[in-house]
Design a protein around this motif. Sequence first.
Motif, mmCIF file in Angstrom:
data_model
loop_
_atom_site.group_PDB
_atom_site.id
_atom_site.type_symbol
_atom_site.label_atom_id
_atom_site.label_comp_id
_atom_site.label_asym_id
_atom_site.label_seq_id
_atom_site.Cartn_x
_atom_site.Cartn_y
_atom_site.Cartn_z
ATOM 1 N N ALA A 1 0.946 -1.190 -0.096
ATOM 2 C CA ALA A 1 -0.208 -0.117 0.073
ATOM 3 C C ALA A 1 0.851 1.158 -0.145
ATOM 4 O O ALA A 1 0.553 2.215 -0.545
ATOM 5 N N GLN A 2 1.998 1.252 0.816
ATOM 6 C CA GLN A 2 2.896 2.261 0.840
ATOM 7 C C GLN A 2 3.720 2.931 -0.427
ATOM 8 O O GLN A 2 3.640 3.741 -0.779
ATOM 9 N N ALA A 3 4.048 1.479 -1.027
ATOM 10 C CA ALA A 3 4.770 1.455 -2.284
ATOM 11 C C ALA A 3 3.837 2.008 -3.423
ATOM 12 O O ALA A 3 4.239 2.912 -4.227
ATOM 13 N N LEU A 4 2.436 1.526 -3.455
ATOM 14 C CA LEU A 4 1.582 2.285 -4.345
ATOM 15 C C LEU A 4 1.460 3.491 -4.349
ATOM 16 O O LEU A 4 1.462 4.464 -5.344
ATOM 17 N N SER A 5 1.112 4.003 -3.030
ATOM 18 C CA SER A 5 0.876 5.458 -2.829
ATOM 19 C C SER A 5 2.074 6.106 -3.159
ATOM 20 O O SER A 5 1.973 7.432 -3.747
ATOM 21 N N PRO B 1 -11.773 7.006 -17.178
ATOM 22 C CA PRO B 1 -12.479 7.081 -15.947
ATOM 23 C C PRO B 1 -12.791 5.974 -15.178
ATOM 24 O O PRO B 1 -12.797 6.267 -13.868
ATOM 25 N N GLU B 2 -12.847 4.814 -15.729
ATOM 26 C CA GLU B 2 -12.776 3.449 -14.855
ATOM 27 C C GLU B 2 -11.432 2.922 -14.270
ATOM 28 O O GLU B 2 -11.267 1.949 -13.755
ATOM 29 N N GLU B 3 -10.358 3.489 -14.652
ATOM 30 C CA GLU B 3 -9.162 3.077 -14.456
ATOM 31 C C GLU B 3 -8.271 3.525 -13.136
ATOM 32 O O GLU B 3 -8.532 4.979 -12.965
ATOM 33 N N ALA B 4 -7.575 3.020 -12.512
ATOM 34 C CA ALA B 4 -6.922 3.464 -11.378
ATOM 35 C C ALA B 4 -5.547 2.796 -11.540
ATOM 36 O O ALA B 4 -5.066 1.776 -11.106
ATOM 37 N N PRO B 5 -4.415 3.457 -12.307
ATOM 38 C CA PRO B 5 -3.344 2.776 -12.493
ATOM 39 C C PRO B 5 -2.410 3.131 -11.462
ATOM 40 O O PRO B 5 -2.586 3.706 -10.403
ATOM 41 N N ASN B 6 -1.287 2.301 -11.295
ATOM 42 C CA ASN B 6 -0.465 2.372 -10.234
ATOM 43 C C ASN B 6 0.704 3.355 -10.116
ATOM 44 O O ASN B 6 1.493 3.070 -9.504
ATOM 45 N N GLY B 7 0.911 3.975 -11.213
ATOM 46 C CA GLY B 7 1.960 4.995 -11.299
ATOM 47 C C GLY B 7 3.249 4.284 -11.437
ATOM 48 O O GLY B 7 4.346 4.820 -11.519
ATOM 49 N N TYR B 8 3.194 3.120 -12.423
ATOM 50 C CA TYR B 8 4.273 2.553 -12.619
ATOM 51 C C TYR B 8 5.453 3.363 -13.666
ATOM 52 O O TYR B 8 6.682 3.482 -13.316
ATOM 53 N N SER B 9 4.816 4.224 -14.479
ATOM 54 C CA SER B 9 5.302 5.159 -15.523
ATOM 55 C C SER B 9 4.552 6.314 -15.552
ATOM 56 O O SER B 9 3.400 6.078 -15.567
#
Length: 366
Positions: free
Chosen positions: A238-242, A268-276
């Motif tokens: 959770a911390q890494a994703l944040s 609008p339906e996506e919640a990406p992980n911030g990978y890039s």
Amino acid sequence: MTTVSEALGALKVSIDRMPDPAGRAEAAALEAELATVHGVRHAITVSSGTAALHTALIACDIGPGDEVLLPAATVIMTVSAVTAAGAHPVFIDAAQDGRGMDLADVAAKTTERTRAIIPVHLAGRTDGLIDLVAYAQSAGLHVVEDACQAQGSSTRGRAAGTVGSIGCFSLKDGKIISCGEGGYLLTNDDALAARAAAYRTHWLTPAPGAPAASRRGMNYRLAEPLAALARHNLKGLAQALSRRREQARQLYDLVGDTPGLTVHAPGPEEAPNGYSALWQVDLDRPRDFSTRLTEAGVTNSVGTYRLRAAHQHPACQDLSPADCPRAAQAVDRMLAVTLQQQTTDADLRRFAEIIQREAKTWRESR
């Protein structure tokens, strides 16, 4: 962020048990924890993300004579897993808006030999996944999600890698959760899980319709010390994703409205992980621009890792690939800036300054 002392502490128990040729206490515990975190019945650990893809295809009973549909906008590792299974990869063009696979092209290229579809969640994005899975179910096809860059991403509230028949992940350094090298599969299908577990250990365990030792398998086991490290790092998911999502947000804000770059915003339906952090490059010779950013110190998929549409990749020419022009354009114009947990705020400011400066210079010199 994991410190060296914490990592060593996580490894100590497994190392103290070695040598233990048959031991897999850490891997088994990691599988249970991964299944719980993702809300699925089964997690199967393997030695890499590529091994996860290969194992998933074998678990789906895919082999010589079969066809597998996958986006032309993918990495070569996905293609390699399909050919390693003995199947033939069929490349699908990008959708009209450049997001995900073109469902019309998917339908047009589905034949009696088609057995599966592999959506590839590049940069943690899951564009069009729900509609693609609905099509696959109507056509009686497996969906093998390549979620190696999508730990923690979701669509319509469903975690990437849990929407299709089976999902494949990487634990290589640089992923949201890593252990140096490794991978895992997620599925709710008991038979797929049993076949995957059997295949990754030389088929020494039974699976439905295939008793132990009745088939050949591979040694794709995850090493116990790596499993111990992955267990330790999973506690900080959770911390890494944040952190990764905040890094992407900061970089978008810092780069701002730089002419020639358009933020590739999630659906609008996506919640990406911030990978890039992801932009579309609207400059002349976009691939050369991405290479220039690499030379200036900004690591990115096209400039650094030479990402190109699979049908244009030299290693795929023996597959007689059909042209996929929208996918080629989407990849060439993709600026996916690689982020890491250890990337500092100062690094982000430096990246933004380089991107702004180089984009301005590129426009003025062309």
